[in-house]
Design a protein around this motif. Structure first.
Motif, PDB file in Angstrom:
ATOM      1  N   LYS A  94      -4.284  -6.921  -8.094  1.00 17.19           N
ATOM      2  CA  LYS A  94      -3.451  -6.083  -8.906  1.00 17.19           C
ATOM      3  C   LYS A  94      -2.664  -6.673  -9.827  1.00 17.19           C
ATOM      4  CE  LYS A  94      -2.989  -2.776  -4.945  1.00 17.19           C
ATOM      5  NZ  LYS A  94      -1.929  -2.219  -3.723  1.00 17.19           N
ATOM      6  N   TYR A 142      -1.759  -9.276  -3.139  1.00 18.66           N
ATOM      7  CA  TYR A 142      -2.813  -8.411  -3.564  1.00 18.66           C
ATOM      8  C   TYR A 142      -3.221  -9.223  -5.135  1.00 18.66           C
ATOM      9  CZ  TYR A 142      -2.156  -4.527  -0.467  1.00 18.66           C
ATOM     10  OH  TYR A 142      -2.452  -3.450   0.540  1.00 18.66           O
ATOM     11  N   HIS A 162       0.895  -1.229   0.123  1.00 14.48           N
ATOM     12  CA  HIS A 162       0.064   0.050   0.011  1.00 14.48           C
ATOM     13  C   HIS A 162       0.899   1.263   0.034  1.00 14.48           C
ATOM     14  CE1 HIS A 162      -3.103   3.021   1.058  1.00 14.48           C
ATOM     15  NE2 HIS A 162      -3.922   2.204   1.018  1.00 14.48           N
TER      16      HIS A 162
END
Length: 356
Positions: free
Chosen positions: A120, A117, A82
């Motif tokens: 993504k 993730y 992040h």
């Protein structure tokens, strides 16, 4: 020509007490002898390179034992992070190091890494370019809006504030379009000859410099660093003896590199049909190919010839990858020769002429 140390290949599967010895001692050596930076990678879920799951953690450790050298990621795989955490963690390192952080970013490529993730993976490159800008804005102290736990947008500012007003950025790059985009945003370039020919690198550097100019950036203020496996010694036969098995093991781990190399032989390689001898023959061929063309391994005189070629093509920095399995004491001995090479390229031209 500047010189830095690059880490990548450490085995994370061992339970030895001194598994970070080369990272720590190499960083100390580089700091004491005028090297420009230490690069720490981000690797996940594989013993090979498994010493380095989080470069900011190791960067913090290096920050406390060095005084001058830049502490660099090589690279932050930003789609696996992040951007708020990237800004927070590395601003801590920037404070611990008194403003010596420099980050290279990469989009990631191995689908298994994206268990962190998974959503993504499909747009990893687009996400990288977007999040680089977010990290830079957060680094400068700006407040940005993110979705909170109740689904509403929350204005967030990260802390601690970094000491550097502007975060020095690199892009880890192989593709033409990435070189060009890096030039567009005014980032530096980190690349490697392992996955491409030197001719390809030189052509891409030209594209990069053109992009810098077209987008209003001074090409003299932006760098191209080449990550290259490095081992220097006074005797070429001894150098080859010391690096051969470790580097062959490295190539065995990176089997896809060998397949690309074998393609130049005009035969196809089917991993399912290979015998143990086939694999050994391929390893031997691959080692000889890389040893003679794509690494910085040999005597100081031999290595300078390769560096001269890189310099002529517009490379600004040799990022010497030193941890590919060679004995610790031999690597530290090799660093003394690498220092001599570095010093050769950083003396006035008149003095250099006298050395000849």
């Amino acid at each position: 020509m500047e010189f830095s140390l690059f880490y990548f290949s450490g085995d994370g599967s061992t339970t030895k007490n001194d598994k970070y010895n080369l990272l720590i001692e190499g960083a100390k050596f580089a700091d004491q002898h005028g090297f420009s930076g230490v690069w720490i990678p981000e690797r996940h879920f594989d013993a090979f390179g498994g010493l380095y799951p989080n470069p900011s953690v190791l960067g913090a450790a290096i920050a406390t034992i060095t005084q001058r050298i830049q502490i660099r990621s090589g690279s932050v795989v930003i789609p696996l992070q992040h951007p708020l955490r990237v800004a927070e963690e590395w601003s801590v390192v920037d404070n611990l190091s008194n403003g010596r952080v420099s980050l290279s970013f990469a989009p990631g490529w191995h689908p298994n890494d994206f268990v962190l993730y998974p959503e993504k993976y499909a747009n990893n490159k687009e996400i990288m370019w977007r999040d680089i800008q977010i990290v830079q804005q957060l680094w400068q102290g700006k407040s940005l809006k993110f979705k909170g736990g109740k689904g509403n947008l929350v204005e967030i500012q990260t802390f601690p504030r970094a000491l550097q007003k502007q975060l020095p950025i690199w892009i880890t790059s192989l593709a033409d379009e990435t070189f060009i985009e890096a030039g567009r945003i005014g980032a530096n370039i980190l690349t490697s000859p392992l996955y491409q020919s030197l001719e390809d690198i030189f052509r891409k550097i030209s594209l990069y410099r053109q992009s810098l100019i077209q987008n209003g950036h001074n090409p003299q203020q932006h760098k191209v660093a080449v990550m290259i496996h490095t081992f220097v010694g006074k005797d070429i036969n001894l150098v080859k003896q010391r690096v051969k098995e470790p580097f062959k093991n490295y190539l065995k781990t990176h089997f896809d590199l060998m397949i690309k190399t074998a393609g130049n032989l005009r035969f196809s390689v089917d991993p399912q049909k290979m015998t143990a001898q086939d694999l050994e023959d391929l390893l031997e061929f691959s080692f000889e190919s890389y040893f003679n063309n794509k690494v910085l391994m040999g005597t100081p005189e031999m290595c300078r010839k390769m560096i001269d070629i890189l310099k002529e093509a517009g490379v600004d920095e040799v990022a010497a990858l030193i941890d590919f399995g060679v004995d610790f004491d031999w690597v530290m001995e090799s660093l003394e020769y690498l220092k001599e090479i570095k010093d050769y390229y950083n003396v006035p031209q008149t003095a250099k002429t006298l050395l000849h």
